[in-house]
Design an enzyme around this catalytic site. Structure first.
Site, PDB file in Angstrom:
ATOM      1  N   LYS A 168       0.854  -1.183   0.000  1.00  0.00           N
ATOM      2  CA  LYS A 168       0.000   0.000   0.000  1.00  0.00           C
ATOM      3  C   LYS A 168       0.892   1.236   0.000  1.00  0.00           C
ATOM      4  CE  LYS A 168      -4.309   0.938   2.486  1.00  0.00           C
ATOM      5  NZ  LYS A 168      -4.958   0.758   3.794  1.00  0.00           N
TER       6      LYS A 168
HETATM    7  C1  E4P Z   1      -8.244   1.787   3.959  1.00  0.00           C
HETATM    8  O1  E4P Z   1      -7.548   0.897   3.514  1.00  0.00           O
HETATM    9  C2  E4P Z   1      -8.052   2.410   5.280  1.00  0.00           C
HETATM   10  O2  E4P Z   1      -7.370   1.497   6.104  1.00  0.00           O
HETATM   11  C3  E4P Z   1      -9.329   2.724   5.999  1.00  0.00           C
HETATM   12  O3  E4P Z   1     -10.472   2.334   5.284  1.00  0.00           O
HETATM   13  C4  E4P Z   1      -9.362   4.061   6.640  1.00  0.00           C
HETATM   14  O4  E4P Z   1     -10.590   4.206   7.291  1.00  0.00           O
HETATM   15  P1  E4P Z   1     -10.851   5.322   8.401  1.00  0.00           P
HETATM   16  O5  E4P Z   1     -11.164   6.601   7.717  1.00  0.00           O
HETATM   17  O6  E4P Z   1     -12.036   4.794   9.151  1.00  0.00           O
HETATM   18  O7  E4P Z   1      -9.620   5.391   9.249  1.00  0.00           O
END
Ligand code: E4P
Length: 229
Positions: free
Chosen positions: A83
């Site tokens: 990522k």
């Molecule tokens: C995506 O891969 C992120 O880990 C995640 O969806 C972030 O979500 P949040 O805005 O609830 O932290």
């Protein structure tokens, strides 16, 4: 539509993978920090539980360091997806990793323009954060609509749309209606998808009527078996 789970909590992943509904896992540095474990062990343990894509995020912000971290993370297991944040260095890293056939999830996407760039460098997944857009007074799902529309005009873009920062079941339903490829769900939202008050009430009524009959399916079957012997 594929369901990923957005957590680094091994117990949650183990529990929910038993439902057969999980196609993959996403993590981020905040979720790894919350798990309390070291990232290499946590990702390795998740990959032991789940055969689908498991996103592990680099924490460097500069190209060379991102590439070095990506190498370490991708050696943990074959299903690790690297990522990277949607920055210039992140997309440079994405392009090079994709040339090496390493799967990449481009994260922290908040605009259609950013999603277009990720598609152009061959990202395996683009992660638009719908909840965080809602949090600042926007409409996160409008971004999903735009990305679905844009990607559909260009069959050469193979990037899958991974709806992230999901806060409630309506995000999931809207994403499914729009034809998004994947949603990544906090465990709580995945559990909410099962729930409907009429299901609970209906089951409770069925069981109380059934109890009045005094019957047991297994006991009746046992009786039958004995009678036939
Ligand atoms: C995506 O891969 C992120 O880990 C995640 O969806 C972030 O979500 P949040 O805005 O609830 O932290």
């Amino acid at each position: 539509m594929k369901f990923f789970i957005d957590t680094a909590d091994l117990e949650e992943i183990r529990d929910l993978s038993d439902t057969g509904l999980l196609d993959g896992v996403t993590t981020n540095p905040s979720l790894i920090a919350k798990s309390g474990g070291n990232i290499l062990d946590v990702i390795a343990n998740i990959c032991d539980l789940v055969s689908g894509p498991v996103s592990a995020e680099v924490t460097a912000t500069e190209f060379d360091a991102m590439m070095s971290e990506a190498k370490v993370l991708s050696e943990i297991a074959p299903n690790v997806v690297i990522k990277v944040p949607l920055t210039v260095d992140g997309l440079k890293t994405c392009k090079l990793l994709r040339e090496d056939n390493i799967e990449v999830n481009v994260t922290l996407c908040f605009s259609a323009a950013q999603a277009l760039l990720a598609g152009k460098v061959g990202a395996s997944f683009i992660s638009p954060f719908v909840g965080r857009i809602d949090d600042i007074g926007g409409t996160g799902m409008e971004l999903i609509d735009e990305i679905v529309d844009i990607y559909s005009q260009y069959p050469s873009i193979e990037t899958e749309i991974l709806v992230a920062s999901v806060r409630h079941p309506n995000h999931v339903i809207e994403a499914a209606k729009m034809g998004a490829d994947i949603v990544t769900l906090p465990p709580k939202v995945l559990r909410q998808l099962f729930k409907h008050p009429l299901t609970d009430r209906g089951l409770s009524d069925f069981l109380s009527d059934w109890e009045k009959t005094g019957q047991s399916i297994l006991n009746l079957a046992e009786d039958r078996k004995k009678a036939a012997e």
